[in-house]
Enzyme design. Sequence first.
Site, PDB file in Angstrom:
ATOM      1  N   THR A 375       0.880  -1.143   0.000  1.00  0.00           N
ATOM      2  CA  THR A 375       0.000   0.000   0.000  1.00  0.00           C
ATOM      3  C   THR A 375       0.918   1.193   0.000  1.00  0.00           C
ATOM      4  O   THR A 375       2.122   1.028   0.164  1.00  0.00           O
ATOM      5  CB  THR A 375      -0.863  -0.101   1.269  1.00  0.00           C
ATOM      6  OG1 THR A 375      -1.686  -1.240   1.102  1.00  0.00           O
ATOM      7  CG2 THR A 375      -1.684   1.116   1.551  1.00  0.00           C
ATOM      8  N   ASN A 395      -3.574  -3.747  -2.586  1.00  0.00           N
ATOM      9  CA  ASN A 395      -3.532  -4.778  -1.546  1.00  0.00           C
ATOM     10  C   ASN A 395      -2.129  -5.381  -1.494  1.00  0.00           C
ATOM     11  O   ASN A 395      -1.229  -4.770  -0.948  1.00  0.00           O
ATOM     12  CB  ASN A 395      -4.616  -5.837  -1.716  1.00  0.00           C
ATOM     13  CG  ASN A 395      -4.802  -6.636  -0.438  1.00  0.00           C
ATOM     14  OD1 ASN A 395      -4.396  -6.165   0.627  1.00  0.00           O
ATOM     15  ND2 ASN A 395      -5.369  -7.807  -0.502  1.00  0.00           N
ATOM     16  N   ASP A 417      -9.246  -9.023   1.180  1.00  0.00           N
ATOM     17  CA  ASP A 417      -9.519  -8.299   2.433  1.00  0.00           C
ATOM     18  C   ASP A 417     -10.898  -8.628   2.999  1.00  0.00           C
ATOM     19  O   ASP A 417     -11.207  -8.266   4.131  1.00  0.00           O
ATOM     20  CB  ASP A 417      -9.394  -6.783   2.226  1.00  0.00           C
ATOM     21  CG  ASP A 417      -7.967  -6.294   2.460  1.00  0.00           C
ATOM     22  OD1 ASP A 417      -7.150  -7.079   2.965  1.00  0.00           O
ATOM     23  OD2 ASP A 417      -7.681  -5.128   2.149  1.00  0.00           O
TER      24      ASP A 417
END
Length: 562
Positions: A375, A395, A417
Amino acid sequence: MYAALQLNAQTTSSWLGAGKPVDPYHYTQVKHDFFKNAAVSCAHPLASMIGAQMMKQGGNAFDAGIAVQLALAVVYPAAGNIGGGGFLIAKKANNKFLAIDYREVAPGKATQNMYLDKDGNAQLDLSQNGRLASGVPGTIAGLFATLPSAKLNFKTLIQPAIELASKGYVITEREANSLNSNQKAFIKNNNFAPAFVKTQTWKAGDTLIQPELANTLIRIRDQGAKGFYEGETAKLIVDEMRKGNGIISLEDLKNYKAKFRDPLSFNYNGYTIYGFPPPSSGGILLLQMMKMVENSKEIKKGFQTPESTQIMIEAERRAYADRAEHLGDPDFWKVPLKGLSSNSYLVNRMSNFTPGKASKSVDIGAGTIKESEQTTHISIYDKEGNMVSITTTLNGGYGAKTVVQGAGFLLNNEMDDFSVKPGVANMFGAVGGEANAIQAGKRMLSSMCPVVVTKNGKPAIVVGTPGGTTIPTSVYQALINVFEFGMNTDNAINQPKFHHQHLPDEVFIEPSFPEALKSSLISMGYKLTNRASIGKTEMIQIHKDKIEVAADRRGDDSVAGF
Ligand code: DON
């Protein structure tokens, strides 16, 4: 193959080259500096310089935020993106707050059990790699939701990124290593050779050119958000899906919308901290961890004492237990935010904290509420007084590792996620249940934690970091280092970190964590696990007469300003 590829439109090179505002062939990193007017800190020197230049030529921190994200999509492909999503939180010079949620969403065809095989086993390769791992991208919608707060026109803001993609830029040693270690994954997850694939190994000083990405950026320049969500780019995305098991449709793309949220705020030692609410867990985790240690006698013992470190770890454990149980997309799940952030609840959560003795995660669990690693972060401050804090992601490093053929950008693997199956850990070891189960159109729970801080209503700090589930702990420790231990910006972000996320029941520590402190924690009953590095935090502190800005020393991160 690329020599034959023609750019769709001529670009005039006004930005790049020797003597121009940014030289993509010669640049250096600056880790800590002071400026009078404006500052940027982010993961790449070229992107920081572009942000500072935008502000120098009349733009504000929002202009810089847009230009930096677009530049990072080119020069920092591991995490910078147009195929991912993110969160922006800002305090404007006019004292208004802005929180833009451009998190990816599950495609319309997504279902709760889409990553389970016929025996009900989770197939994490599918949620983590390739086309099916991708949520509907939000970044471009986020940039256009930011644009009304900016001053320059979009064509100006995207121009440096177009040039960096079409003419190329010189990569660093770290980038060369990162591209080399992902070669197999790029080959496996694509049925063509994306720009990142090279027959010989990459080395520092090589030039990376991305003509297909340049063409996509040109379509966005000329057609706005439709240049991504409709027309040629949308068609290329859907064609890519059809090559394998992808499910993103033209309707999914056309329907994507960024959302405006209300920032989540709380006070700590005279500062007011503004964080991102669900669908990110970042703001609420930060609130819980900070409020659980505020005013404790342990935190007053000072930096890297066994007492302060232990109470910080125990606050982390308890906050993360709540994350797994209670947090998800608020448009699909009733998140008990009030309960989770109430003082009485947090005091009660710490009532079983025993100084000198590790708690056990099996005994902690989530509280009962009585209420109805890639990220990238960008911190920016401008001379008008706008604070802008942006965390954006694909991600994992290089996301799904699948590039949209013809469009030159990487797909995210954000679907991981979600809680793929109750109790099954995702790539960051995070578990979840119903609150974060997959549903079409739902946003997957995030840990991203872009933050702005005021003191007496005035701009004080802009901070954030990458790091998966370690994001809120990194921001927490950076802020505690300033508020409690009196550190400057550079020190605050570069101290060795420790991370506990309830499960697994262990403390992850960075290599330079002091030996004596390790021994103290082990004797209290903690299991310590080494981890290469935790977070890459970018922080700005606004002092009375100067702006102090620091970039994390763990990466190629760099600051710029004037
Ligand atoms: O939104 C999240 O929490 C994750 N997708 C962030 C991933 C990340 O930070 C990876 N980086 N190091």
